[in-house]
Write a protein that holds these residues in place. Sequence first.
Motif, PDB file in Angstrom:
ATOM      1  N   VAL A 135     -89.753  13.165   8.272  1.00  0.00           N
ATOM      2  CA  VAL A 135     -90.109  12.149   9.260  1.00  0.00           C
ATOM      3  C   VAL A 135     -91.378  11.412   8.837  1.00  0.00           C
ATOM      4  CG1 VAL A 135     -90.751  11.747  11.659  1.00  0.00           C
ATOM      5  CG2 VAL A 135     -88.918  13.348  11.107  1.00  0.00           C
ATOM      6  N   TYR A 136     -92.425  12.142   8.484  1.00  0.00           N
ATOM      7  CA  TYR A 136     -93.640  11.454   8.059  1.00  0.00           C
ATOM      8  C   TYR A 136     -93.433  10.735   6.727  1.00  0.00           C
ATOM      9  CZ  TYR A 136     -96.770  12.819  11.813  1.00  0.00           C
ATOM     10  OH  TYR A 136     -97.382  12.930  13.041  1.00  0.00           O
ATOM     11  N   GLY A 137     -92.529  11.247   5.889  1.00  0.00           N
ATOM     12  CA  GLY A 137     -92.185  10.519   4.675  1.00  0.00           C
ATOM     13  C   GLY A 137     -91.491   9.205   4.991  1.00  0.00           C
ATOM     14  N   GLY A 138     -90.615   9.220   5.997  1.00  0.00           N
ATOM     15  CA  GLY A 138     -89.969   7.986   6.431  1.00  0.00           C
ATOM     16  C   GLY A 138     -90.967   6.989   6.984  1.00  0.00           C
ATOM     17  N   ILE A 139     -91.939   7.489   7.719  1.00  0.00           N
ATOM     18  CA  ILE A 139     -93.000   6.612   8.228  1.00  0.00           C
ATOM     19  C   ILE A 139     -93.777   6.007   7.076  1.00  0.00           C
ATOM     20  CG2 ILE A 139     -95.218   6.624   9.451  1.00  0.00           C
ATOM     21  CD1 ILE A 139     -93.924   8.731  11.356  1.00  0.00           C
ATOM     22  N   ASN A 140     -94.061   6.799   6.056  1.00  0.00           N
ATOM     23  CA  ASN A 140     -94.798   6.266   4.909  1.00  0.00           C
ATOM     24  C   ASN A 140     -93.978   5.212   4.160  1.00  0.00           C
ATOM     25  OD1 ASN A 140     -97.333   6.476   3.383  1.00  0.00           O
ATOM     26  ND2 ASN A 140     -96.016   7.145   1.692  1.00  0.00           N
ATOM     27  N   ASP A 141     -92.660   5.438   4.050  1.00  0.00           N
ATOM     28  CA  ASP A 141     -91.801   4.412   3.456  1.00  0.00           C
ATOM     29  C   ASP A 141     -91.932   3.100   4.225  1.00  0.00           C
ATOM     30  OD1 ASP A 141     -90.783   6.169   1.545  1.00  0.00           O
ATOM     31  OD2 ASP A 141     -89.025   6.701   2.734  1.00  0.00           O
ATOM     32  N   ALA A 142     -91.851   3.200   5.558  1.00  0.00           N
ATOM     33  CA  ALA A 142     -91.978   1.995   6.388  1.00  0.00           C
ATOM     34  C   ALA A 142     -93.338   1.343   6.203  1.00  0.00           C
ATOM     35  CB  ALA A 142     -91.751   2.357   7.859  1.00  0.00           C
ATOM     36  N   ASN A 143     -94.385   2.154   6.149  1.00  0.00           N
ATOM     37  CA  ASN A 143     -95.731   1.605   5.956  1.00  0.00           C
ATOM     38  C   ASN A 143     -95.859   0.871   4.624  1.00  0.00           C
ATOM     39  OD1 ASN A 143     -96.574   2.614   8.415  1.00  0.00           O
ATOM     40  ND2 ASN A 143     -97.543   4.441   7.556  1.00  0.00           N
ATOM     41  N   LEU A 144     -95.238   1.415   3.580  1.00  0.00           N
ATOM     42  CA  LEU A 144     -95.266   0.767   2.273  1.00  0.00           C
ATOM     43  C   LEU A 144     -94.682  -0.636   2.346  1.00  0.00           C
ATOM     44  CD1 LEU A 144     -94.098   3.735   0.022  1.00  0.00           C
ATOM     45  CD2 LEU A 144     -96.254   2.516  -0.250  1.00  0.00           C
ATOM     46  N   ILE A 145     -93.542  -0.736   3.027  1.00  0.00           N
ATOM     47  CA  ILE A 145     -92.862  -2.030   3.132  1.00  0.00           C
ATOM     48  C   ILE A 145     -93.704  -3.010   3.938  1.00  0.00           C
ATOM     49  CG2 ILE A 145     -90.844  -3.199   4.098  1.00  0.00           C
ATOM     50  CD1 ILE A 145     -89.282  -0.568   3.505  1.00  0.00           C
ATOM     51  N   ILE A 146     -94.139  -2.585   5.107  1.00  0.00           N
ATOM     52  CA  ILE A 146     -94.863  -3.481   6.015  1.00  0.00           C
ATOM     53  C   ILE A 146     -96.162  -3.972   5.390  1.00  0.00           C
ATOM     54  CG2 ILE A 146     -96.078  -3.572   8.233  1.00  0.00           C
ATOM     55  CD1 ILE A 146     -93.909  -1.511   9.222  1.00  0.00           C
TER      56      ILE A 146
ATOM     57  N   GLY B  61     -88.449  -6.133   8.935  1.00  0.00           N
ATOM     58  CA  GLY B  61     -87.975  -5.806  10.279  1.00  0.00           C
ATOM     59  C   GLY B  61     -87.317  -4.451  10.334  1.00  0.00           C
ATOM     60  N   ASP B  62     -86.549  -4.121   9.304  1.00  0.00           N
ATOM     61  CA  ASP B  62     -85.941  -2.802   9.169  1.00  0.00           C
ATOM     62  C   ASP B  62     -87.012  -1.716   9.231  1.00  0.00           C
ATOM     63  OD1 ASP B  62     -83.368  -1.836   8.998  1.00  0.00           O
ATOM     64  OD2 ASP B  62     -83.251  -1.925   6.819  1.00  0.00           O
ATOM     65  N   ALA B  63     -88.109  -1.946   8.507  1.00  0.00           N
ATOM     66  CA  ALA B  63     -89.199  -0.967   8.460  1.00  0.00           C
ATOM     67  C   ALA B  63     -89.865  -0.820   9.822  1.00  0.00           C
ATOM     68  CB  ALA B  63     -90.218  -1.367   7.399  1.00  0.00           C
ATOM     69  N   TYR B  64     -90.098  -1.940  10.517  1.00  0.00           N
ATOM     70  CA  TYR B  64     -90.677  -1.856  11.858  1.00  0.00           C
ATOM     71  C   TYR B  64     -89.781  -1.031  12.785  1.00  0.00           C
ATOM     72  CZ  TYR B  64     -94.437  -5.346  11.259  1.00  0.00           C
ATOM     73  OH  TYR B  64     -95.578  -6.014  10.889  1.00  0.00           O
ATOM     74  N   PHE B  65     -88.485  -1.284  12.729  1.00  0.00           N
ATOM     75  CA  PHE B  65     -87.549  -0.564  13.597  1.00  0.00           C
ATOM     76  C   PHE B  65     -87.537   0.929  13.290  1.00  0.00           C
ATOM     77  CE2 PHE B  65     -83.330   1.288  14.232  1.00  0.00           C
ATOM     78  CZ  PHE B  65     -83.131   1.058  15.594  1.00  0.00           C
ATOM     79  N   MET B  66     -87.436   1.266  12.017  1.00  0.00           N
ATOM     80  CA  MET B  66     -87.356   2.680  11.659  1.00  0.00           C
ATOM     81  C   MET B  66     -88.664   3.403  11.941  1.00  0.00           C
ATOM     82  SD  MET B  66     -84.297   3.399  10.848  1.00  0.00           S
ATOM     83  CE  MET B  66     -84.530   5.034  10.133  1.00  0.00           C
ATOM     84  N   ARG B  67     -89.806   2.732  11.721  1.00  0.00           N
ATOM     85  CA  ARG B  67     -91.083   3.369  12.057  1.00  0.00           C
ATOM     86  C   ARG B  67     -91.145   3.658  13.552  1.00  0.00           C
ATOM     87  NH1 ARG B  67     -96.790   0.670  10.303  1.00  0.00           N
ATOM     88  NH2 ARG B  67     -96.366  -0.735  12.073  1.00  0.00           N
ATOM     89  N   ALA B  68     -90.638   2.726  14.355  1.00  0.00           N
ATOM     90  CA  ALA B  68     -90.605   2.941  15.799  1.00  0.00           C
ATOM     91  C   ALA B  68     -89.734   4.143  16.149  1.00  0.00           C
ATOM     92  CB  ALA B  68     -90.079   1.688  16.503  1.00  0.00           C
ATOM     93  N   LEU B  69     -88.568   4.260  15.517  1.00  0.00           N
ATOM     94  CA  LEU B  69     -87.675   5.384  15.799  1.00  0.00           C
ATOM     95  C   LEU B  69     -88.308   6.705  15.398  1.00  0.00           C
ATOM     96  CD1 LEU B  69     -84.861   6.378  16.710  1.00  0.00           C
ATOM     97  CD2 LEU B  69     -84.102   6.062  14.334  1.00  0.00           C
ATOM     98  N   PHE B  70     -88.919   6.764  14.215  1.00  0.00           N
ATOM     99  CA  PHE B  70     -89.573   7.999  13.764  1.00  0.00           C
ATOM    100  C   PHE B  70     -90.668   8.420  14.755  1.00  0.00           C
ATOM    101  CE2 PHE B  70     -88.427   6.522   9.254  1.00  0.00           C
ATOM    102  CZ  PHE B  70     -87.400   7.440   9.119  1.00  0.00           C
ATOM    103  N   TYR B  71     -91.507   7.486  15.133  1.00  0.00           N
ATOM    104  CA  TYR B  71     -92.611   7.838  16.034  1.00  0.00           C
ATOM    105  C   TYR B  71     -92.118   8.172  17.441  1.00  0.00           C
ATOM    106  CZ  TYR B  71     -96.678   7.187  13.059  1.00  0.00           C
ATOM    107  OH  TYR B  71     -97.652   7.350  12.090  1.00  0.00           O
ATOM    108  N   PHE B  72     -91.072   7.501  17.896  1.00  0.00           N
ATOM    109  CA  PHE B  72     -90.529   7.815  19.206  1.00  0.00           C
ATOM    110  C   PHE B  72     -90.040   9.259  19.251  1.00  0.00           C
ATOM    111  CE2 PHE B  72     -86.834   7.955  22.122  1.00  0.00           C
ATOM    112  CZ  PHE B  72     -87.490   7.647  23.304  1.00  0.00           C
ATOM    113  N   ASP B  73     -89.349   9.689  18.208  1.00  0.00           N
ATOM    114  CA  ASP B  73     -88.852  11.063  18.182  1.00  0.00           C
ATOM    115  C   ASP B  73     -89.994  12.077  18.108  1.00  0.00           C
ATOM    116  OD1 ASP B  73     -86.182  10.374  18.411  1.00  0.00           O
ATOM    117  OD2 ASP B  73     -85.860  10.248  16.255  1.00  0.00           O
ATOM    118  N   LEU B  74     -91.019  11.784  17.317  1.00  0.00           N
ATOM    119  CA  LEU B  74     -92.170  12.694  17.266  1.00  0.00           C
ATOM    120  C   LEU B  74     -92.820  12.818  18.637  1.00  0.00           C
ATOM    121  CD1 LEU B  74     -93.811  11.589  13.893  1.00  0.00           C
ATOM    122  CD2 LEU B  74     -92.873  13.852  14.384  1.00  0.00           C
ATOM    123  N   CYS B  75     -92.926  11.710  19.361  1.00  0.00           N
ATOM    124  CA  CYS B  75     -93.542  11.759  20.690  1.00  0.00           C
ATOM    125  C   CYS B  75     -92.747  12.625  21.642  1.00  0.00           C
ATOM    126  CB  CYS B  75     -93.669  10.341  21.264  1.00  0.00           C
ATOM    127  SG  CYS B  75     -95.052   9.385  20.622  1.00  0.00           S
TER     128      CYS B  75
END
Length: 477
Positions: free
Chosen positions: A102-113, A133-147
């Motif tokens: 999950v945090y790796g996915g967030i880092n992928d999104a951060n790289l893109i953004i 936009g894909d990265a923004y969406f997926m980062r939102a999904l990753f963080y929503f699940d962590l919350c």
Amino acid sequence: MKIFHKYIALSGLFAAFSCTDLNTTPRQSLTPEVAFNDVSGYQSVANSMYNRATSFSYYGQTMMIAPEILADNLRLVANTGRYQGEESNGDRDHISIWNGVVYGGINDANLIIASIDDESVSGDTQTKDFIKGDAYFMRALFYFDLCRVYGYEPGREVDGFNLGPILRLNPTLVASDADFRSRSTVAEVYEQIESDLLAAIPLVGGAPLGSEGVYYANAGAALTLLARLYLYWGRMEDAEAAATSAMNFLGLRTNGDGLLEAGQYVQGFSRAPHPESLFELELRQVDWSSVDGVNNSLNSLVADNEPAAQFIIGASNELIAAYEEGDVRRDCWRETTREGIEGPVYASRKWTGYKGDFLENLPIIRAAELYLIRAEARYENNPAGAREDINAVRSKRGLGPVDNLLSGEALLNRILLERRLEFALEGHRFFDLKRNGRDISKHGEFLEVPYTDYRILGNLPLEQIQLNENLEQNPGY
């Protein structure tokens, strides 16, 4: 004016569904040498991000099964040691997604953004915008699940505890970029998720319901996740507005038109993409070996249509008893037997491995959720509208309308029951109870878990606590 409302006007912008010619080659791991030179390198990063989401420790298995067996929808029908702790809600037996996936996915999104818009990155603007936009969406999904796994929803805190995940918005490229930081509050992370989804909507364009475009972020999915976020947040007016905007955008009618007809419901789970999918994770043979499928796939663990399947988890008797006569959703369970178990057991017909070798796609967000989000957002101030939304779903599941006088707590209970039946084995049940501040009901003789019990929240990994002195463990662990 709430920040969301200015985006309702964007529905006109999306009137014509846009398409992309993005490469859909197998989503393999990121190769650093090709990542940052042109737009195809950033597509590789996005592929890595999606590949993480299909991991067995995330949506490939854990996020679909664990929230169901932590509550009352599933039961073990074979003793293999897997999910035994979750069924009994044992200490530290919870959903474990505080990990590199999950945090790796967030880092992928951060790289893109952070850098896809750099002038040094070659490629057309439209493709860059979509990937961002894909990265923004997926980062939102990753963080929503962590919350929702590790924190209480705002307004539902126990003893004032309000922490969520660590919020990181900048990429970690090398070890020296890493730092040890404290957890943010859930409210702070929710604000970031809202911002990310609002940023994603105008970038990703639309995808027709159930089309191959739902394999990527799209405006309908982002609006639906936004509506879900507002529901968890207790922002009911915004949840209703976001759900309505998404329904209008997708052509979903107040009578349920746009959803599958009753006779097509079960078969819909053996089609790729699912006809009601707004966002679906596409799995391909290259993503795993057949051994992975036998050992870890949803099909192997919850169905018995393959001789080599493990079939260790079935529907609880309480779930089966909750279906009304004529409800086609009951047909997603096949009555069978299991050695060592008295009486019938129930194998899933949702996850059948229809692509071969235990392989199938995973619809993560389906259109029916919009009706039930809006019903819940309306139940206090517009019970007639809430009943209309419930009845729209029921009319497509072989059922008649609910009592026309249903209101108040009884109406909310009805909505939660419809969600239980509609999304069984899709990873919602535990969270639906938790976000409403309810005790977690269980099947059989297992004791329910009081909402104030520490086991409502997942525990952070011990090694992370030991590594980072700024990281506070959840109460009770």
